[in-house]
Design a protein around this motif. Structure first.
Motif: not given
Length: 662
Positions: A127-146
């Motif tokens: 479901p769409e997270p309601l304002p103020g509601q804590i929800c699960s999140t995605f985070t993208l991490c990148l690494h390139f040449r140090n």
């Protein structure tokens, strides 16, 4: 929406500064003069506000102003509402959105934009997270040449709203002349991929590795205008490494633009040659490893049962030589000593790779370093590989040991060989160190033998980035093992040349490069206070359920701090200090006829509810929390010690003092 007077004046000031910066007043005067001169008849010298706004809009001045007025708070609104935190904590934790980067005009950059995701079908019903509601999140991490980057967290959804750009410097750690602008042909020889790791963080702060992907970026070298769009299909990890988890839309752009692009045929030929070269090296190593294993079994048939591990699967289900998981890693200014490095590794969480279904079988998954660091937890193999790499970086001769603990449970740990022949075992999950003195089974029964303190039972092989040894002694029991690595009748070595062919720097395309460690962004004082307040509430509620009142002694709580600092110092250095002062302070704080009880406990997470539940399982701690008596005063102190990445060591002490009534 009404604003408080101070905010309204602040907003007016920002707008006024922006208008001055763009010289909007001067441009309005020019438009006004031009409109009067050209568009108004001499008899109509009255000009209305509407006429002026219309003229400004036609010349695009209003649009220019609105484009420049970007409000950072609006961009951050989702993040702020998704995880309410104190303002200082929020500011310290998240980098500012509108961050300007100084671009060196003599360097070549790759601008990688993530323009949303789609087909994350596991979150189809989210479901769409309601304002103020804590929800699960995605985070993208990148690494390139140090270089390392991290996206803003976005709510988990079937079509996650990733909107992030990362400026990757192609010149970083470049070959040859650093002041020369790198051309397309030179960049074609840079075979480092962009390693992308997708992490899911649930509402309790627990992290899960969703996908690990190596992006081949060099297709942009053939793009006409230096821009190319790619749809990247992310596959799952471990047992789901053949299952799609979603698609990311990515745009790649070169800065500055290439004067001359390459043809797509040249690029595809280069990729084919690299693949063939890598495949041939891996094939030859596999042939050699099979021959080595046959020779090893011919020494003694029982070697077949020993834990000799030559290959291990990474998170994508790819078999790689174990030596490629280790290489010297320098922590810069983030870690000062080898023992501090061991403490840091032990502060990363321990979690076995998840298995679908029962049976108690262990799912093998040796993670790449970026995936391990971004998830902030991993299995014992991940910890041992990282610790061995850090110890090699500190100039020690370190090896990863593969063997078993009690009850035959497979385990990995780290060993260092001193220049004087001293053998030290390092337990990567706890940071403990053990000296190894072998028992001589041929000694007479009356000769006193050393009692081993370490928990290890058998050892099958040891390895680092350059060497691999199989244990070929009559017994693989650790307590009788002699670590004379130059004696081939005790340790069968692998060819150093063979290992070098499939491990860096010999193999650059098939093995992911190591990312640098990042400094902690955790505010230790804020994190300690937050957790302490939560534990006070939990303890008060627990006592209320037992019909007990709670009276806090803030001074006693403060006096517990030196003890927690001393415990962490002892874990890091092995030296205990300051105990006398702590005991003296407690004696002075506890009146005659009163009893003091204290219970320290250590965690590597900051979940107060989980920590409190663990404490209640200890009868000593429960005795303090549920203390009954006359003039009961309670105290709790939390001390968070941050380490690189997101690692932290958390010490908690519960204490009470009460009048002893016989």
């Amino acid at each position: 929406m009404s604003l408080p007077p101070e905010k309204a004046s602040e907003l007016k000031q920002i707008i006024r500064q922006q208008l001055l910066k763009m010289d909007v007043h001067g441009r309005i005067r020019e438009v006004l003069a031009e409109t009067i001169r050209e568009e108004l008849a001499p008899e109509h010298q009255q000009l209305s506000t509407e006429d002026l706004i219309k003229a400004l809009r036609q010349r695009g001045i209003i649009d220019d102003v609105m484009k420049e007025l970007k409000f950072v708070t609006d961009v951050n609104e989702k993040e702020k509402t998704s995880a309410p935190k104190p303002s200082t904590h929020f500011v310290d934790r998240e980098p500012p959105v509108l961050k300007k980067t100084n671009i060196d005009p003599t360097r070549r950059y790759l601008y990688l934009q993530v323009l949303g995701g789609k087909a994350f079908l596991e979150h189809l019903q989210e479901p769409e997270p309601l304002p103020g509601q804590i929800c699960s999140t995605f985070t993208l991490c990148l690494h390139f040449r140090n270089q390392r980057f991290r996206s803003k967290p976005v709510p988990c959804a079937c079509e996650p709203d990733f909107q992030d750009g990362f400026l990757l410097e192609v010149h970083k750690d470049s070959l040859g002349d650093g002041s020369k602008m790198v051309d397309a042909t030179t960049m074609l020889s840079i075979c480092d991929p962009v390693h992308m790791v997708l992490i899911k963080t649930d509402t309790f702060g627990e992290t899960t590795l969703v996908a690990s992907y190596f992006l081949e970026w060099r297709s942009v070298l053939a793009a006409e205008n230096g821009i190319t769009n790619v749809a990247v299909e992310l596959l799952g990890v471990g047992t789901e490494s053949k299952v799609s988890v979603g698609v990311l839309n990515i745009r790649l752009e070169m800065y500055p633009q290439l004067n001359k692009t390459l043809s797509s045929e040249i690029i595809s030929t280069q990729f084919t040659l690299e693949r063939q070269k890598t495949a041939e090296k891996e094939r030859l190593f596999l042939v050699y490893a099979k021959q080595w294993w046959r020779e090893y079994l011919q020494i003694r048939p029982t070697h077949n049962t020993r834990l000799v591990k030559i290959f291990a699967q990474d998170e994508n289900g790819v078999n790689r030589p174990v030596c490629s998981y280790v290489r010297p890693l320098r922590a810069g200014r983030l870690l000062d000593t080898a023992r501090q490095a061991a403490r840091f590794v032990s502060a990363l969480g321990h979690e076995r790779a998840p298995v679908i279904g029962g049976g108690g079988g262990k799912q093998e998954q040796w993670c790449t370093l970026l995936a391990f660091l971004c998830r902030n937890k991993g299995d014992c193999e991940d910890h041992a590989n990282l610790l061995c790499s850090l110890l090699l970086g500190f100039g020690l001769e370190a090896f990863v040991c593969v063997g078993t603990k009690a009850k035959g449970v497979p385990h990995t740990w780290v060993m260092t060989c001193g220049s004087d022949g001293t053998i030290t075992f390092w337990e990567s999950l706890t940071g403990h160190r053990y000296m190894h003195r072998p028992i001589n089974p041929d000694d007479p029964p009356l000769v006193e033998q050393p009692k081993p303190l370490y928990p290890y039972r058998t050892i099958g092989c040891i390895f680092n980035h350059q060497k691999f040894f199989g244990n070929c002694q009559p017994s693989d029991a650790v307590e009788v093992c002699v670590f004379d690595l130059h004696n081939e009748s005790k340790w069968k070595p692998m060819s150093g040349e063979a290992i070098k062919s499939v491990c860096p720097p010999g193999a650059t395309s098939s093995v992911p490069p190591f990312p640098p460690l990042c400094a902690s962004t955790l505010d230790a004082a804020v994190a300690s206070n937050e957790m302490e307040v939560q534990l006070r509430i939990l303890l008060s509620e627990h006592r209320k359920d037992l019909d007990l009142s709670t009276v806090w002694d803030d001074q006693l709580s403060y006096l517990l701090s030196p003890a927690l600092a001393a415990y962490e110092l002892e874990r890091t250095t092995g030296v205990s200090a300051g105990n006398e002062e702590f005991q003296d302070a407690i004696r002075r704080a506890v009146p005659d006829g009163h009893t003091f009880k204290g219970f320290p406990i250590h965690f590597v997470h900051r979940n107060a509810r989980r920590a409190f539940a663990t404490c209640l399982r200890s009868p000593f701690c429960e005795e303090i929390i549920c203390c009954r008596g006359d003039q009961v005063r309670l105290a709790v102190r939390v001390r968070v010690f941050p380490y690189p990445e997101s690692a932290c060591a958390v010490w908690i002490m519960f204490a009470c003092k009460y009048r002893s009534v016989l």
